[in-house]
Scaffold this active site. Structure first.
Site, PDB file in Angstrom:
ATOM      1  N   CYS A 240     -22.753 -18.868 -10.138  1.00 28.00           N
ATOM      2  CA  CYS A 240     -22.428 -19.326 -11.654  1.00 28.00           C
ATOM      3  C   CYS A 240     -21.196 -18.769 -12.099  1.00 28.00           C
ATOM      4  O   CYS A 240     -20.728 -19.221 -13.305  1.00 28.00           O
ATOM      5  CB  CYS A 240     -23.847 -18.939 -12.565  1.00 28.00           C
ATOM      6  SG  CYS A 240     -23.647 -16.950 -12.865  1.00 28.00           S
TER       7      CYS A 240
ATOM      8  N   PHE B 268      -2.607   1.066   5.054  1.00 27.15           N
ATOM      9  CA  PHE B 268      -3.531   0.414   6.092  1.00 27.15           C
ATOM     10  C   PHE B 268      -3.012   0.966   7.567  1.00 27.15           C
ATOM     11  O   PHE B 268      -3.682   1.293   8.501  1.00 27.15           O
ATOM     12  CB  PHE B 268      -3.664  -0.978   6.172  1.00 27.15           C
ATOM     13  CG  PHE B 268      -4.583  -1.734   5.408  1.00 27.15           C
ATOM     14  CD1 PHE B 268      -5.507  -0.817   4.823  1.00 27.15           C
ATOM     15  CD2 PHE B 268      -4.815  -2.998   5.127  1.00 27.15           C
ATOM     16  CE1 PHE B 268      -6.637  -1.343   3.946  1.00 27.15           C
ATOM     17  CE2 PHE B 268      -5.619  -3.535   4.515  1.00 27.15           C
ATOM     18  CZ  PHE B 268      -6.702  -2.975   3.768  1.00 27.15           C
ATOM     19  N   ARG B 269      -1.596   0.770   7.795  1.00 31.20           N
ATOM     20  CA  ARG B 269      -0.906   0.882   9.050  1.00 31.20           C
ATOM     21  C   ARG B 269      -0.293   2.212   9.645  1.00 31.20           C
ATOM     22  O   ARG B 269       0.039   2.374  10.314  1.00 31.20           O
ATOM     23  CB  ARG B 269      -0.084  -0.320   9.311  1.00 31.20           C
ATOM     24  CG  ARG B 269      -0.738  -1.460   9.347  1.00 31.20           C
ATOM     25  CD  ARG B 269      -0.161  -3.079   9.508  1.00 31.20           C
ATOM     26  NE  ARG B 269      -0.917  -4.030   9.750  1.00 31.20           N
ATOM     27  CZ  ARG B 269      -1.477  -4.484   8.607  1.00 31.20           C
ATOM     28  NH1 ARG B 269      -1.252  -4.087   7.122  1.00 31.20           N
ATOM     29  NH2 ARG B 269      -2.307  -5.674   8.507  1.00 31.20           N
TER      30      ARG B 269
ATOM     31  N   THR C 147       0.526   5.577  -1.719  1.00 34.51           N
ATOM     32  CA  THR C 147       0.018   6.704  -1.028  1.00 34.51           C
ATOM     33  C   THR C 147       0.454   8.042  -1.590  1.00 34.51           C
ATOM     34  O   THR C 147      -0.456   8.913  -1.400  1.00 34.51           O
ATOM     35  CB  THR C 147       0.808   6.465   0.490  1.00 34.51           C
ATOM     36  OG1 THR C 147       2.249   6.532   0.263  1.00 34.51           O
ATOM     37  CG2 THR C 147       0.480   5.426   1.359  1.00 34.51           C
TER      38      THR C 147
ATOM     39  N   GLN D  81       0.440  -6.577  -3.711  1.00 30.88           N
ATOM     40  CA  GLN D  81      -0.490  -6.788  -2.741  1.00 30.88           C
ATOM     41  C   GLN D  81      -1.744  -5.619  -3.137  1.00 30.88           C
ATOM     42  O   GLN D  81      -2.912  -5.823  -2.480  1.00 30.88           O
ATOM     43  CB  GLN D  81      -0.207  -6.633  -1.349  1.00 30.88           C
ATOM     44  CG  GLN D  81       0.698  -7.500  -1.054  1.00 30.88           C
ATOM     45  CD  GLN D  81       1.524  -7.095   0.376  1.00 30.88           C
ATOM     46  OE1 GLN D  81       0.852  -7.518   1.534  1.00 30.88           O
ATOM     47  NE2 GLN D  81       2.442  -6.387   0.562  1.00 30.88           N
TER      48      GLN D  81
ATOM     49  N   HIS E 121      -3.427 -10.098  -4.508  1.00 32.35           N
ATOM     50  CA  HIS E 121      -4.823  -9.996  -3.633  1.00 32.35           C
ATOM     51  C   HIS E 121      -5.724  -9.543  -4.682  1.00 32.35           C
ATOM     52  O   HIS E 121      -6.784  -8.610  -4.165  1.00 32.35           O
ATOM     53  CB  HIS E 121      -4.572  -8.843  -2.561  1.00 32.35           C
ATOM     54  CG  HIS E 121      -3.759  -9.472  -1.365  1.00 32.35           C
ATOM     55  ND1 HIS E 121      -3.070  -8.519  -0.572  1.00 32.35           N
ATOM     56  CD2 HIS E 121      -3.495 -10.364  -1.002  1.00 32.35           C
ATOM     57  CE1 HIS E 121      -2.126  -9.370   0.510  1.00 32.35           C
ATOM     58  NE2 HIS E 121      -2.470 -10.304   0.106  1.00 32.35           N
TER      59      HIS E 121
ATOM     60  N   SER F  70       5.509  -1.950   1.863  1.00 33.37           N
ATOM     61  CA  SER F  70       4.732  -2.985   2.500  1.00 33.37           C
ATOM     62  C   SER F  70       5.310  -3.148   3.918  1.00 33.37           C
ATOM     63  O   SER F  70       6.677  -3.166   4.385  1.00 33.37           O
ATOM     64  CB  SER F  70       4.915  -4.086   1.683  1.00 33.37           C
ATOM     65  OG  SER F  70       4.282  -5.124   2.593  1.00 33.37           O
TER      66      SER F  70
ATOM     67  N   ALA G 177       0.673  -1.189  -0.002  1.00 31.62           N
ATOM     68  CA  ALA G 177      -0.092  -0.092  -0.143  1.00 31.62           C
ATOM     69  C   ALA G 177       0.888   1.175   0.015  1.00 31.62           C
ATOM     70  O   ALA G 177       0.405   2.284  -0.647  1.00 31.62           O
ATOM     71  CB  ALA G 177      -1.091   0.150   1.080  1.00 31.62           C
TER      72      ALA G 177
HETATM   73  P1  NAD Z   1       0.492  -1.391   5.128  1.00 31.81           P
HETATM   74  O1  NAD Z   1      -0.479  -0.394   5.235  1.00 31.81           O
HETATM   75  O2  NAD Z   1       0.556  -2.618   6.277  1.00 31.81           O
HETATM   76  O3  NAD Z   1       1.992  -1.058   4.946  1.00 31.81           O
HETATM   77  C1  NAD Z   1       2.536   0.156   4.176  1.00 31.81           C
HETATM   78  C2  NAD Z   1       3.757   0.529   4.659  1.00 31.81           C
HETATM   79  O4  NAD Z   1       4.122   1.501   3.543  1.00 31.81           O
HETATM   80  C3  NAD Z   1       4.021   1.104   5.859  1.00 31.81           C
HETATM   81  O5  NAD Z   1       5.223   0.366   6.456  1.00 31.81           O
HETATM   82  C4  NAD Z   1       4.389   2.570   5.648  1.00 31.81           C
HETATM   83  O6  NAD Z   1       5.542   3.054   6.529  1.00 31.81           O
HETATM   84  C5  NAD Z   1       4.977   2.578   4.347  1.00 31.81           C
HETATM   85  N1  NAD Z   1       4.641   3.693   3.383  1.00 31.81           N
HETATM   86  C6  NAD Z   1       3.787   4.559   3.228  1.00 31.81           C
HETATM   87  N2  NAD Z   1       3.914   5.657   2.488  1.00 31.81           N
HETATM   88  C7  NAD Z   1       4.982   5.332   1.913  1.00 31.81           C
HETATM   89  C8  NAD Z   1       5.670   5.850   0.895  1.00 31.81           C
HETATM   90  N3  NAD Z   1       5.305   6.801   0.155  1.00 31.81           N
HETATM   91  N4  NAD Z   1       6.930   5.440   0.412  1.00 31.81           N
HETATM   92  C9  NAD Z   1       7.471   4.273   1.247  1.00 31.81           C
HETATM   93  N5  NAD Z   1       6.957   3.568   2.143  1.00 31.81           N
HETATM   94  C10 NAD Z   1       5.613   4.242   2.422  1.00 31.81           C
HETATM   95  O7  NAD Z   1       0.281  -2.120   3.658  1.00 31.81           O
HETATM   96  P2  NAD Z   1       0.613  -3.495   3.110  1.00 31.81           P
HETATM   97  O8  NAD Z   1       1.838  -4.058   3.677  1.00 31.81           O
HETATM   98  O9  NAD Z   1       0.490  -3.284   1.602  1.00 31.81           O
HETATM   99  O10 NAD Z   1      -0.883  -4.422   3.709  1.00 31.81           O
HETATM  100  C11 NAD Z   1      -2.108  -4.032   3.658  1.00 31.81           C
HETATM  101  C12 NAD Z   1      -2.972  -4.616   2.694  1.00 31.81           C
HETATM  102  O11 NAD Z   1      -4.118  -3.942   2.276  1.00 31.81           O
HETATM  103  C13 NAD Z   1      -2.460  -5.255   1.451  1.00 31.81           C
HETATM  104  O12 NAD Z   1      -2.770  -6.374   1.156  1.00 31.81           O
HETATM  105  C14 NAD Z   1      -2.520  -3.973   0.680  1.00 31.81           C
HETATM  106  O13 NAD Z   1      -2.131  -4.091  -0.513  1.00 31.81           O
HETATM  107  C15 NAD Z   1      -3.942  -3.712   0.914  1.00 31.81           C
HETATM  108  N6  NAD Z   1      -4.146  -2.201   0.484  1.00 31.81           N
HETATM  109  C16 NAD Z   1      -4.000  -1.853  -0.671  1.00 31.81           C
HETATM  110  C17 NAD Z   1      -4.173  -0.549  -1.077  1.00 31.81           C
HETATM  111  C18 NAD Z   1      -4.035  -0.162  -2.585  1.00 31.81           C
HETATM  112  O14 NAD Z   1      -4.373  -1.114  -3.437  1.00 31.81           O
HETATM  113  N7  NAD Z   1      -3.695   0.939  -2.783  1.00 31.81           N
HETATM  114  C19 NAD Z   1      -4.259   0.462   0.174  1.00 31.81           C
HETATM  115  C20 NAD Z   1      -4.330  -0.004   1.183  1.00 31.81           C
HETATM  116  C21 NAD Z   1      -4.350  -1.396   1.628  1.00 31.81           C
END
Ligand code: NAD
Length: 248
Positions: A130, A35-36, A28, A101, A119, A192, A24
């Site tokens: 169906c 998410f986190r 951003t 993901q 995902h 991630s 994710a």
């Molecule tokens: P996560 O939210 O757990 O982790 C995201 C990580 O990215 C964090 O550690 C954060 O510090 C880091 N981060 C945030 N912005 C950043 C940037 N600009 N540059 C570098 N690092 C940055 O996300 P995850 O590990 O992907 O797990 C969450 C689950 O939910 C996954 O399946 C995810 O793909 C899904 N999800 C998807 C989306 C999307 O499709 N854009 C959005 C939210 C969550």
């Protein structure tokens, strides 16, 4: 930081078979919350409950009030410089493909070609009875007009998103991703927290590892290069180092 960028570029150039695992944090900078992080979805509600297959089937009113809002929000976003740098790296043969993901389609929009969407994706939906496929907007129109759960026009079964929810089985693309990582020399993890299983096992299968993430991850301690910085800026710098040679 430039020395870490150069180390990353050197490892990419000397590795046979390079895959990139994105999360994710990759998106951003396209305005999609992760998410986190402090501003992530967890600040509003628990995505493990909101995007949960048991909630979707057992309590559809809750699912369409919470988790669905995340899915709906992802269809009109644009890729950022980081997505574009990865597409360029693939075109130039520096990387073989992407394991994502993310469910936002932004790697494809940026021009990446080999993408394992482990995902699922928000582009489409299917009928649980169906199996008929339809674009996401078919489900969205039904939900927005109060049809919850949304039903299939062909057989009356329940329609659902192609996104892999918490509690769902992993799709075949995950097995393909494991295979790809096992047979390559380098995995680059971008954006991630590596806290969602089973995707967070992938770094264990990699011979060499680069982590690009704003905050520490559990895989940092066994990685070759760790860069705690923004994905867009860092990937552009790595691509520059790869294509123009190194700057000290
Ligand atoms: P996560 O939210 O757990 O982790 C995201 C990580 O990215 C964090 O550690 C954060 O510090 C880091 N981060 C945030 N912005 C950043 C940037 N600009 N540059 C570098 N690092 C940055 O996300 P995850 O590990 O992907 O797990 C969450 C689950 O939910 C996954 O399946 C995810 O793909 C899904 N999800 C998807 C989306 C999307 O499709 N854009 C959005 C939210 C969550």
């Amino acid at each position: 930081n430039q020395s870490l960028i150069n180390q990353a570029a050197e490892l990419i150039k000397t590795s046979r078979g390079v895959y990139v695992l994105t999360g994710a944090g990759m998106s951003t900078e396209s305005g999609i919350p992760d998410f986190r992080s402090d501003s992530g979805y967890y600040a509003k509600f628990d995505p493990v409950q909101a995007l949960n297959v048991d909630v979707m089937l057992g309590n559809p009113k809750r699912f369409y009030a919470e988790g669905y809002e995340i899915l709906k929000d992802l269809n009109n976003r644009e890729p950022n410089d980081g997505h574009r740098a990865l597409a360029d790296m693939e075109r130039q043969g520096f990387i073989q493909g992407i394991i994502t993901q993310n469910i936002d389609n932004l790697h494809a929009k940026a021009g990446s070609r080999t993408i394992f969407e482990v995902h699922g994706e928000t582009r489409g939906v299917h009928c649980l009875a169906c199996g008929v496929e339809a674009p996401f907007k078919v489900l969205a129109e039904k939900v927005d007009s109060g049809e919850i759960p949304p039903r299939c026009d062909v057989c009356g079964g329940v329609l659902r998103s192609n996104v892999v929810m918490f509690g769902d089985a992993m799709p075949d693309t995950f097995a393909q991703a494991v295979e790809a990582v096992t047979h390559s020399e380098l995995l680059i993890v971008v954006g991630s927290s590596l806290s969602v299983s089973p995707v967070n096992f992938l770094p264990r299968y990699a011979k060499h590892l680069i982590i690009i993430n704003k905050t520490p991850t559990p895989a940092d301690r066994f990685s070759d290069v760790v860069i705690h910085d923004g994905a867009g800026e860092t990937l552009c710098a790595v691509y520059r180092a790869l294509s123009e040679g190194y700057h000290d």
